[in-house]
Motif scaffolding. Structure first.
Motif, PDB file in Angstrom:
ATOM      1  N   GLU A  58      43.475  -2.309 -16.993  1.00 16.46           N
ATOM      2  CA  GLU A  58      43.398  -3.390 -17.983  1.00 16.46           C
ATOM      3  C   GLU A  58      41.975  -3.648 -18.641  1.00 16.46           C
ATOM      4  O   GLU A  58      41.349  -3.711 -19.427  1.00 16.46           O
ATOM      5  CB  GLU A  58      44.274  -4.524 -18.149  1.00 16.46           C
ATOM      6  CG  GLU A  58      44.468  -5.269 -19.145  1.00 16.46           C
ATOM      7  CD  GLU A  58      45.466  -6.423 -18.947  1.00 16.46           C
ATOM      8  OE1 GLU A  58      45.407  -7.534 -19.206  1.00 16.46           O
ATOM      9  OE2 GLU A  58      46.723  -6.125 -18.716  1.00 16.46           O
ATOM     10  N   ILE A  59      41.523  -4.004 -17.360  1.00 14.73           N
ATOM     11  CA  ILE A  59      39.845  -4.411 -17.521  1.00 14.73           C
ATOM     12  C   ILE A  59      38.825  -3.538 -17.765  1.00 14.73           C
ATOM     13  O   ILE A  59      38.281  -3.478 -18.773  1.00 14.73           O
ATOM     14  CB  ILE A  59      39.432  -5.043 -16.067  1.00 14.73           C
ATOM     15  CG1 ILE A  59      40.194  -6.443 -15.795  1.00 14.73           C
ATOM     16  CG2 ILE A  59      38.189  -5.609 -16.111  1.00 14.73           C
ATOM     17  CD1 ILE A  59      40.217  -6.915 -14.627  1.00 14.73           C
ATOM     18  N   GLY A  60      39.410  -2.218 -17.387  1.00 12.14           N
ATOM     19  CA  GLY A  60      38.611  -1.184 -17.855  1.00 12.14           C
ATOM     20  C   GLY A  60      38.712  -0.594 -18.998  1.00 12.14           C
ATOM     21  O   GLY A  60      37.692  -0.253 -19.658  1.00 12.14           O
ATOM     22  N   GLY A  61      39.752  -0.716 -19.611  1.00 10.50           N
ATOM     23  CA  GLY A  61      40.140  -0.601 -20.999  1.00 10.50           C
ATOM     24  C   GLY A  61      39.054  -1.792 -21.877  1.00 10.50           C
ATOM     25  O   GLY A  61      38.787  -1.240 -22.958  1.00 10.50           O
ATOM     26  N   LYS A  62      39.183  -2.992 -21.546  1.00  7.12           N
ATOM     27  CA  LYS A  62      38.340  -3.769 -22.265  1.00  7.12           C
ATOM     28  C   LYS A  62      36.963  -3.413 -22.213  1.00  7.12           C
ATOM     29  O   LYS A  62      36.131  -3.609 -23.205  1.00  7.12           O
ATOM     30  CB  LYS A  62      38.754  -5.015 -21.763  1.00  7.12           C
ATOM     31  CG  LYS A  62      40.038  -5.616 -22.172  1.00  7.12           C
ATOM     32  CD  LYS A  62      40.185  -6.975 -21.349  1.00  7.12           C
ATOM     33  CE  LYS A  62      41.823  -7.510 -21.700  1.00  7.12           C
ATOM     34  NZ  LYS A  62      42.162  -8.685 -21.178  1.00  7.12           N
TER      35      LYS A  62
ATOM     36  N   MET B 179      44.359 -13.075  -2.740  1.00  7.60           N
ATOM     37  CA  MET B 179      44.822 -12.630  -3.998  1.00  7.60           C
ATOM     38  C   MET B 179      44.214 -11.225  -4.173  1.00  7.60           C
ATOM     39  O   MET B 179      43.114 -11.008  -4.487  1.00  7.60           O
ATOM     40  CB  MET B 179      44.564 -13.576  -5.032  1.00  7.60           C
ATOM     41  CG  MET B 179      45.188 -13.256  -6.619  1.00  7.60           C
ATOM     42  SD  MET B 179      44.752 -14.151  -7.533  1.00  7.60           S
ATOM     43  CE  MET B 179      45.747 -15.446  -7.471  1.00  7.60           C
ATOM     44  N   ALA B 180      45.212 -10.184  -4.285  1.00  5.54           N
ATOM     45  CA  ALA B 180      44.621  -8.847  -4.533  1.00  5.54           C
ATOM     46  C   ALA B 180      44.694  -8.614  -5.855  1.00  5.54           C
ATOM     47  O   ALA B 180      45.795  -9.163  -6.663  1.00  5.54           O
ATOM     48  CB  ALA B 180      45.494  -7.902  -3.617  1.00  5.54           C
ATOM     49  N   ILE B 181      44.055  -7.715  -6.576  1.00  4.33           N
ATOM     50  CA  ILE B 181      43.980  -7.144  -7.928  1.00  4.33           C
ATOM     51  C   ILE B 181      45.040  -5.937  -7.774  1.00  4.33           C
ATOM     52  O   ILE B 181      44.731  -5.066  -6.956  1.00  4.33           O
ATOM     53  CB  ILE B 181      42.785  -6.972  -8.161  1.00  4.33           C
ATOM     54  CG1 ILE B 181      42.750  -6.783  -9.986  1.00  4.33           C
ATOM     55  CG2 ILE B 181      41.799  -5.796  -7.952  1.00  4.33           C
ATOM     56  CD1 ILE B 181      41.502  -6.840 -10.801  1.00  4.33           C
ATOM     57  N   THR B 182      45.774  -5.852  -8.829  1.00  2.00           N
ATOM     58  CA  THR B 182      46.508  -4.533  -9.012  1.00  2.00           C
ATOM     59  C   THR B 182      45.747  -3.416  -9.918  1.00  2.00           C
ATOM     60  O   THR B 182      44.930  -3.662 -10.593  1.00  2.00           O
ATOM     61  CB  THR B 182      47.917  -4.766  -9.532  1.00  2.00           C
ATOM     62  OG1 THR B 182      47.597  -5.224 -10.991  1.00  2.00           O
ATOM     63  CG2 THR B 182      48.653  -5.977  -8.822  1.00  2.00           C
ATOM     64  N   GLN B 183      46.109  -2.096  -9.389  1.00  2.10           N
ATOM     65  CA  GLN B 183      45.776  -1.197 -10.292  1.00  2.10           C
ATOM     66  C   GLN B 183      45.925  -1.342 -12.044  1.00  2.10           C
ATOM     67  O   GLN B 183      44.862  -0.905 -12.632  1.00  2.10           O
ATOM     68  CB  GLN B 183      46.291   0.160  -9.778  1.00  2.10           C
ATOM     69  CG  GLN B 183      45.764   1.497 -10.678  1.00  2.10           C
ATOM     70  CD  GLN B 183      44.421   1.680 -10.277  1.00  2.10           C
ATOM     71  OE1 GLN B 183      43.959   1.685  -9.139  1.00  2.10           O
ATOM     72  NE2 GLN B 183      43.579   1.931 -11.485  1.00  2.10           N
ATOM     73  N   HIS B 184      46.883  -1.995 -12.262  1.00  4.49           N
ATOM     74  CA  HIS B 184      47.298  -2.271 -13.705  1.00  4.49           C
ATOM     75  C   HIS B 184      46.227  -2.918 -14.119  1.00  4.49           C
ATOM     76  O   HIS B 184      45.732  -2.887 -15.317  1.00  4.49           O
ATOM     77  CB  HIS B 184      48.609  -2.759 -13.900  1.00  4.49           C
ATOM     78  CG  HIS B 184      49.001  -3.313 -15.411  1.00  4.49           C
ATOM     79  ND1 HIS B 184      48.882  -2.178 -16.384  1.00  4.49           N
ATOM     80  CD2 HIS B 184      49.262  -4.307 -15.840  1.00  4.49           C
ATOM     81  CE1 HIS B 184      49.306  -3.014 -17.263  1.00  4.49           C
ATOM     82  NE2 HIS B 184      49.348  -4.215 -16.933  1.00  4.49           N
ATOM     83  N   GLU B 185      45.824  -4.215 -13.470  1.00  5.35           N
ATOM     84  CA  GLU B 185      44.888  -5.371 -14.168  1.00  5.35           C
ATOM     85  C   GLU B 185      43.501  -4.571 -14.021  1.00  5.35           C
ATOM     86  O   GLU B 185      42.687  -4.774 -14.712  1.00  5.35           O
ATOM     87  CB  GLU B 185      44.847  -6.316 -13.120  1.00  5.35           C
ATOM     88  CG  GLU B 185      46.021  -7.158 -13.112  1.00  5.35           C
ATOM     89  CD  GLU B 185      46.262  -8.196 -11.856  1.00  5.35           C
ATOM     90  OE1 GLU B 185      46.504  -9.280 -12.107  1.00  5.35           O
ATOM     91  OE2 GLU B 185      45.776  -7.843 -10.754  1.00  5.35           O
ATOM     92  N   VAL B 186      43.313  -3.391 -12.907  1.00  4.64           N
ATOM     93  CA  VAL B 186      41.911  -2.734 -13.108  1.00  4.64           C
ATOM     94  C   VAL B 186      41.855  -1.912 -14.305  1.00  4.64           C
ATOM     95  O   VAL B 186      40.806  -1.861 -15.040  1.00  4.64           O
ATOM     96  CB  VAL B 186      41.844  -2.072 -11.762  1.00  4.64           C
ATOM     97  CG1 VAL B 186      40.590  -0.982 -11.832  1.00  4.64           C
ATOM     98  CG2 VAL B 186      41.534  -2.643 -10.649  1.00  4.64           C
TER      99      VAL B 186
END
Length: 115
Positions: free
Chosen positions: A10-14, A1-8
């Motif tokens: 989003e996590i970075g923003g949090k 399961m790969a993580i998308t740039q959008h998810e990265v």
């Protein structure tokens, strides 16, 4: 399961939000600590100066008493009397070494408010 740039992103923003909150909290903590230290120093400055002055006064008294012991020892030797205690003979050493170091330490501390 790969993580998308959008998810990265989003996590970075949090994480960025949490890190900013931590920075603000650390600043508030540091400011509160500095304020407390200033209050403690202001409240204790004069009592500590008074304590240092009292100790210096007692050192002067001890020095005077030790000088009496040195004089007693000198006069006893001159009269050919062997004293029952070796303390008067050691008093000169106490004065020259022990009190010297104690005075040197006391001189490192302020004796008036505002120093």
């Amino acid at each position: 399961m790969a993580i998308t740039q959008h998810e990265v992103d989003e996590i970075g923003g949090k994480i960025a939000t949490l890190m900013e909150a931590e920075r603000i909290a650390a600043f508030a903590r540091d400011q509160a600590r500095a304020d407390y230290q200033d209050q403690v120093n202001a409240a204790l400055s004069e009592p500590i100066i008074n304590l240092t002055a009292e100790i210096a006064g007692k050192v002067n008294e001890v020095e005077r008493l030790l000088q009496l012991a040195v004089t007693l020892n000198t006069e006893a030797k001159a009269a050919g009397v062997t004293l029952s205690s070796r303390f008067p003979g050691a008093s000169g050493l106490i004065m020259t070494q022990g009190l010297f170091h104690l005075r040197a330490m006391l001189n490192r501390f302020p004796t008036t408010a505002g120093l």
